[in-house]
Design an enzyme around this catalytic site. Structure first.
Site, PDB file in Angstrom:
ATOM      1  NE  ARG A  42      -7.012  63.798 -56.190  1.00  0.00           N
ATOM      2  CZ  ARG A  42      -6.032  64.271 -56.945  1.00  0.00           C
ATOM      3  NH1 ARG A  42      -4.931  63.599 -57.114  1.00  0.00           N
ATOM      4  NH2 ARG A  42      -6.154  65.435 -57.532  1.00  0.00           N
ATOM      5  NE  ARG A  63     -16.400  72.057 -40.866  1.00  0.00           N
ATOM      6  CZ  ARG A  63     -15.962  70.807 -40.817  1.00  0.00           C
ATOM      7  NH1 ARG A  63     -16.746  69.809 -41.181  1.00  0.00           N
ATOM      8  NH2 ARG A  63     -14.748  70.540 -40.407  1.00  0.00           N
ATOM      9  CB  CYS A  97      -8.289  74.422 -47.073  1.00  0.00           C
ATOM     10  SG  CYS A  97     -10.075  74.308 -47.074  1.00  0.00           S
ATOM     11  CD  GLU A 154      -2.580  71.219 -56.408  1.00  0.00           C
ATOM     12  OE1 GLU A 154      -1.786  70.341 -56.807  1.00  0.00           O
ATOM     13  OE2 GLU A 154      -3.557  70.970 -55.692  1.00  0.00           O
ATOM     14  NE  ARG A 166      -5.005  69.090 -59.260  1.00  0.00           N
ATOM     15  CZ  ARG A 166      -4.613  70.223 -59.815  1.00  0.00           C
ATOM     16  NH1 ARG A 166      -4.633  71.344 -59.122  1.00  0.00           N
ATOM     17  NH2 ARG A 166      -4.216  70.267 -61.069  1.00  0.00           N
ATOM     18  CE1 TYR A 179      -9.035  65.058 -61.359  1.00  0.00           C
ATOM     19  CE2 TYR A 179     -10.185  62.958 -61.240  1.00  0.00           C
ATOM     20  CZ  TYR A 179      -9.144  63.775 -60.866  1.00  0.00           C
ATOM     21  OH  TYR A 179      -8.195  63.317 -59.992  1.00  0.00           O
ATOM     22  NE  ARG A 215      -6.971  59.285 -61.871  1.00  0.00           N
ATOM     23  CZ  ARG A 215      -6.944  58.717 -60.695  1.00  0.00           C
ATOM     24  NH1 ARG A 215      -6.784  59.427 -59.626  1.00  0.00           N
ATOM     25  NH2 ARG A 215      -7.087  57.416 -60.581  1.00  0.00           N
TER      26      ARG A 215
END
Length: 122
Positions: free
Chosen positions: A7, A63, A74, A77, A89, A107, A115
């Site tokens: 992540r 790409r 894609c 959210e 994210r 992050y 997080r």
């Protein structure tokens, strides 16, 4: 070799195509290098963007950095009131011998509040 999900997140200052490309490349590079991966180790990459980002697809930046044979997708959210704006994210799936506990989830650009992530390990 195990399949691991990695992540990560980053944040833009504004809805800008050039900033999106820069931030996505920075994040993907951190995810790949921080986990000692090669592009051949990548299985797939899923990007989400907050609804306020409409300038470009995050996958286009991937790409552009050479990830041309990796499946990319894609999605938008959820539009939750009070959520951090201008966030991308990433969920990257990769083959690696790293134990799950040593996978680094970066992050960047102020998204560390989403997080907490330890620094990359051996």
């Amino acid at each position: 070799m195990a399949v691991r999900a990695i992540r990560g997140a980053t944040r833009l200052g504004q809805d800008s195509e050039s900033e999106m490309a820069e931030a996505v490349v920075e994040l993907l590079t951190a995810m790949i290098e921080g986990n000692e991966l090669e592009s051949d180790d990548l299985i797939s990459v899923l990007f989400t963007a907050t609804p306020d980002l409409r300038c470009a697809f995050p996958a286009a930046a991937a790409r552009g950095m050479g990830l041309t044979d990796v499946p990319l997708m894609c999605a938008q959210e959820l539009d939750i009131p009070g959520a951090m704006p201008f966030v991308i994210r990433v969920m990257m799936h990769a083959e690696t011998d790293r134990p799950r506990a040593t996978v680094w989830h970066p992050y960047l650009r102020g998204t560390d509040t989403l997080r907490a992530a330890p620094e990359p390990g051996p």
